[in-house]
Scaffold this motif. Structure first.
Motif, PDB file in Angstrom:
ATOM      1  N   SER A  40      25.441  20.561  -4.502  1.00  0.00           N
ATOM      2  CA  SER A  40      25.405  19.423  -3.579  1.00  0.00           C
ATOM      3  C   SER A  40      25.973  18.159  -4.220  1.00  0.00           C
ATOM      4  O   SER A  40      26.596  17.334  -3.536  1.00  0.00           O
ATOM      5  N   LYS A  42      28.333  18.278  -6.496  1.00  0.00           N
ATOM      6  CA  LYS A  42      29.763  18.525  -6.603  1.00  0.00           C
ATOM      7  C   LYS A  42      30.485  18.250  -5.283  1.00  0.00           C
ATOM      8  O   LYS A  42      31.669  17.921  -5.268  1.00  0.00           O
ATOM      9  N   VAL A  43      29.787  18.394  -4.170  1.00  0.00           N
ATOM     10  CA  VAL A  43      30.388  18.069  -2.875  1.00  0.00           C
ATOM     11  C   VAL A  43      30.775  16.593  -2.841  1.00  0.00           C
ATOM     12  O   VAL A  43      31.875  16.230  -2.411  1.00  0.00           O
ATOM     13  N   ASN A  71      35.926  18.705   7.097  1.00  0.00           N
ATOM     14  CA  ASN A  71      35.636  19.516   5.911  1.00  0.00           C
ATOM     15  C   ASN A  71      34.514  18.951   5.049  1.00  0.00           C
ATOM     16  O   ASN A  71      33.787  19.698   4.399  1.00  0.00           O
ATOM     17  N   ARG A  72      34.368  17.632   5.037  1.00  0.00           N
ATOM     18  CA  ARG A  72      33.275  17.031   4.249  1.00  0.00           C
ATOM     19  C   ARG A  72      31.926  17.470   4.816  1.00  0.00           C
ATOM     20  O   ARG A  72      31.031  17.893   4.071  1.00  0.00           O
ATOM     21  N   ALA A  75      31.410  21.311   4.148  1.00  0.00           N
ATOM     22  CA  ALA A  75      31.004  21.625   2.773  1.00  0.00           C
ATOM     23  C   ALA A  75      29.565  21.202   2.515  1.00  0.00           C
ATOM     24  O   ALA A  75      28.795  21.921   1.868  1.00  0.00           O
ATOM     25  N   THR A  76      29.188  20.026   3.017  1.00  0.00           N
ATOM     26  CA  THR A  76      27.821  19.525   2.818  1.00  0.00           C
ATOM     27  C   THR A  76      26.793  20.476   3.407  1.00  0.00           C
ATOM     28  O   THR A  76      25.803  20.840   2.752  1.00  0.00           O
ATOM     29  N   VAL A  79      26.822  24.107   1.617  1.00  0.00           N
ATOM     30  CA  VAL A  79      26.209  24.065   0.287  1.00  0.00           C
ATOM     31  C   VAL A  79      24.698  23.902   0.390  1.00  0.00           C
ATOM     32  O   VAL A  79      23.938  24.557  -0.342  1.00  0.00           O
ATOM     33  N   GLU A 110      38.833  22.447  -2.062  1.00  0.00           N
ATOM     34  CA  GLU A 110      37.584  21.700  -1.950  1.00  0.00           C
ATOM     35  C   GLU A 110      36.394  22.565  -2.361  1.00  0.00           C
ATOM     36  O   GLU A 110      35.492  22.096  -3.068  1.00  0.00           O
ATOM     37  N   PHE A 111      36.394  23.828  -1.943  1.00  0.00           N
ATOM     38  CA  PHE A 111      35.294  24.711  -2.330  1.00  0.00           C
ATOM     39  C   PHE A 111      35.425  25.192  -3.767  1.00  0.00           C
ATOM     40  O   PHE A 111      34.412  25.445  -4.429  1.00  0.00           O
ATOM     41  N   ILE A 114      33.746  22.909  -6.045  1.00  0.00           N
ATOM     42  CA  ILE A 114      32.284  23.009  -5.977  1.00  0.00           C
ATOM     43  C   ILE A 114      31.785  24.236  -6.739  1.00  0.00           C
ATOM     44  O   ILE A 114      30.869  24.145  -7.560  1.00  0.00           O
TER      45      ILE A 114
END
Length: 303
Positions: A40, A42-43, A71-72, A75-76, A79, A110-111, A114
């Motif tokens: 989290s 790293k996001v 995408n933000r 990912a949030t 994760v 992006e992933f 993370i």
């Protein structure tokens, strides 16, 4: 969804050609992201230099792709859900089946930032051309007592003016086609359905095997695309439905190689101009336990 005989034959051939014995729960030395920092956290780092959400453009994207999130936010939420199940950067291998287009690397990178290294299963239009053999190899690289997050799907562009199937690319003045492979397959299919295509009896050439496969795998969706109000908007969803057949077969065939757990996130990548956030329309988010049982549909938590 009904598949043509040609498509069924191609899927069957793909499954048999790529069949491999289960990877098993074996050791691996593949380096994944060190576990000192939580996923989290790293996001936040991954999106620190990304543009902020543009409310006007956000509304434009969501009017064309209801259910899409940037995408933000994706990912949030992903994760947070996976942290509850034990996924972290030190014990998770990322695997993706996304298009070869460099724009598909945005979500992937992006992933990667993370979870660490990525095992690539995909090819043109996002189809999992690595097949069962690729899945078996990937499974062997998952850390002992670790997890795998697999992300798959086709992609589509949208310009700042809302044109679907096109996108602004960095360093290129002209607005470019996105996804080129998907649009080429769509044009091929349109030529068949409207009778303008020249029949080519030759077996698919290996110099362009992936594109030939994409064109064959989209054949069952001719009527659906012809009847669509917006063909370019419907195209990635038709491709996704076709890909789901392959992904589901590969995952089911490789269940024995799952270690601690597997999460499969599927959907449509929506690529945008360089100064905008990319988007994703999640259509599947499943969690499988160590025995390969589908134990939770997490998709509702992404909406």
């Amino acid at each position: 969804m009904k598949l043509s005989l040609a498509s069924i034959a191609l899927l069957a051939a793909s499954a048999s050609a790529f069949t491999t014995s289960p990877a098993g729960h074996v050791s691996t030395r593949l380096a994944v992201a060190p576990g000192e920092t939580k996923a989290s956290e790293k996001v936040v780092q991954a999106f620190a230099d990304k543009p902020e959400e543009d409310p006007e453009f956000d509304a434009l994207v969501k009017s064309n792709f209801p259910g899409a999130i940037n995408n933000r936010d994706l990912a949030t939420r992903v994760v947070e859900l996976l942290e509850e199940k034990g996924f972290d950067p030190s014990n998770t291998l990322l695997a993706t089946s996304l298009c070869a287009d460099e724009l598909a690397r945005v979500l992937e990178d992006e992933f990667v930032s993370i979870y660490g290294n990525n095992f690539n299963l995909g090819g043109l239009s996002g189809f999992p051309f690595a097949g069962n053999t690729g899945w078996g190899a990937m499974s062997a690289h998952v850390p002992d007592n670790g997890f795998c997050l697999t992300i798959h799907g086709p992609h589509v562009g949208i310009t700042k003016e809302g044109q679907i199937g096109k996108v602004e690319r960095s360093g290129i003045a002209l607005v470019d086609t996105c996804c080129g492979s998907a649009v080429a397959a769509s044009n091929y299919l349109k030529g068949i359905t409207d009778g303008s295509a020249n029949i080519n009896p030759r077996i698919q050439q290996f110099t362009d095997f992936q594109q030939g496969a994409v064109q064959e795998l989209i054949l069952p969706f001719g009527k659906r695309l012809a009847r669509a109000d917006e063909r370019m908007r419907e195209l990635p969803y038709a491709l996704y439905d076709s890909q789901e057949v392959m992904v589901t077969d590969i995952v089911n065939s490789g269940k024995a190689s799952i270690k601690q757990g597997l999460a499969v996130l599927g959907g449509i990548q929506i690529n945008t101009a360089p100064d905008q956030l990319d988007y994703f329309h999640p259509l599947r988010f499943d969690y499988y336990d160590a025995d390969g049982n589908l134990v939770e549909n997490m998709l509702p938590y992404l909406r």
